[in-house]
Enzyme design. Structure first.
Site, PDB file in Angstrom:
ATOM      1  N   ASP A   6       0.843  -1.200   0.000  1.00 49.31           N
ATOM      2  CA  ASP A   6       0.000   0.000   0.000  1.00 49.31           C
ATOM      3  C   ASP A   6       0.876   1.247   0.000  1.00 49.31           C
ATOM      4  O   ASP A   6       0.652   2.184   0.744  1.00 49.31           O
ATOM      5  CB  ASP A   6      -0.934  -0.007   1.209  1.00 49.31           C
ATOM      6  N   LEU A   7       1.869   1.257  -0.865  1.00 47.92           N
ATOM      7  CA  LEU A   7       2.879   2.313  -0.842  1.00 47.92           C
ATOM      8  C   LEU A   7       2.461   3.496  -1.717  1.00 47.92           C
ATOM      9  O   LEU A   7       3.175   3.949  -2.591  1.00 47.92           O
ATOM     10  CB  LEU A   7       4.223   1.747  -1.304  1.00 47.92           C
ATOM     11  N   HIS A   8       1.252   3.974  -1.463  1.00 49.02           N
ATOM     12  CA  HIS A   8       0.781   5.126  -2.220  1.00 49.02           C
ATOM     13  C   HIS A   8       1.444   6.397  -1.715  1.00 49.02           C
ATOM     14  O   HIS A   8       2.123   6.416  -0.691  1.00 49.02           O
ATOM     15  CB  HIS A   8      -0.753   5.210  -2.198  1.00 49.02           C
ATOM     16  N   TRP A   9       1.242   7.441  -2.459  1.00 55.16           N
ATOM     17  CA  TRP A   9       1.807   8.771  -2.260  1.00 55.16           C
ATOM     18  C   TRP A   9       1.750   9.230  -0.813  1.00 55.16           C
ATOM     19  O   TRP A   9       2.670   9.862  -0.319  1.00 55.16           O
ATOM     20  CB  TRP A   9       0.973   9.643  -3.175  1.00 55.16           C
ATOM     21  N   ASP A  44       2.601   3.383   7.616  1.00 56.43           N
ATOM     22  CA  ASP A  44       1.362   2.606   7.471  1.00 56.43           C
ATOM     23  C   ASP A  44       1.614   1.228   6.875  1.00 56.43           C
ATOM     24  O   ASP A  44       1.492   1.007   5.681  1.00 56.43           O
ATOM     25  CB  ASP A  44       0.317   3.357   6.654  1.00 56.43           C
ATOM     26  N   PHE A  45       1.914   0.302   7.739  1.00 54.92           N
ATOM     27  CA  PHE A  45       2.225  -1.068   7.331  1.00 54.92           C
ATOM     28  C   PHE A  45       1.011  -2.000   7.467  1.00 54.92           C
ATOM     29  O   PHE A  45       1.158  -3.218   7.476  1.00 54.92           O
ATOM     30  CB  PHE A  45       3.413  -1.589   8.154  1.00 54.92           C
TER      31      PHE A  45
END
Length: 145
Positions: A6-9, A44-45
């Site tokens: 979930d490695l969004h901006w 946020d993991f």
């Protein structure tokens, strides 16, 4: 084994770097990485998958959140979730390092789109080339080595 998934901006925090380079270990080899004046932290993991050195597995079954995959087609963040699901065949317990590469491709695309005014033509070209490589690579280690 680690995948963020979930490695969004909004999950990458950027700040000025304290040094011009960082010493890191990749695949057991010590290397020096240039910071180019910037340092990034990932947060946020919640959606991540991790296998510890003892073999314990922790992951979030993203199939339990179908709305995640129903976002607008053509919006790269939602497309990335769908591409991840296609890669891992909706088995979120399995290892699929290519998902990390999809997020690298996403970030490169977002930088070109959202920060275009701050980039020169060569930087845009390099980011687009990186995005293409990232989208076709199976692990981030292979992407940067």
């Amino acid at each position: 084994e680690f995948e963020h998934r979930d490695l969004h901006w909004g999950n990458v925090l950027v700040r000025p770097a304290d040094s011009v380079s960082l010493d890191v270990r990749l695949r057991g080899v010590d290397i020096e990485v240039q910071t180019h004046g910037m340092a990034a932290s990932i947060i946020d993991f919640t959606a991540s998958r991790l296998r510890t050195l003892t073999g314990a597995l922790a992951y979030c079954d993203l199939s339990c959140d179908p709305e995640l995959f129903e976002g607008t087609k053509g919006v790269i963040q939602f497309d990335t979730y769908r591409w991840m699901r296609r890669l891992n065949q909706d088995d979120w317990s399995s290892s699929c390092f290519a998902t990390n590469c999809l997020w690298m491709a996403y970030l490169a695309e977002m930088i070109v789109k959202e920060k275009a005014a701050a980039l020169n033509a060569a930087q845009k070209r390099q980011l687009r080339e990186f995005r293409k490589r990232a989208a076709q690579t199976l692990s981030c280690c292979d992407l940067i080595c």
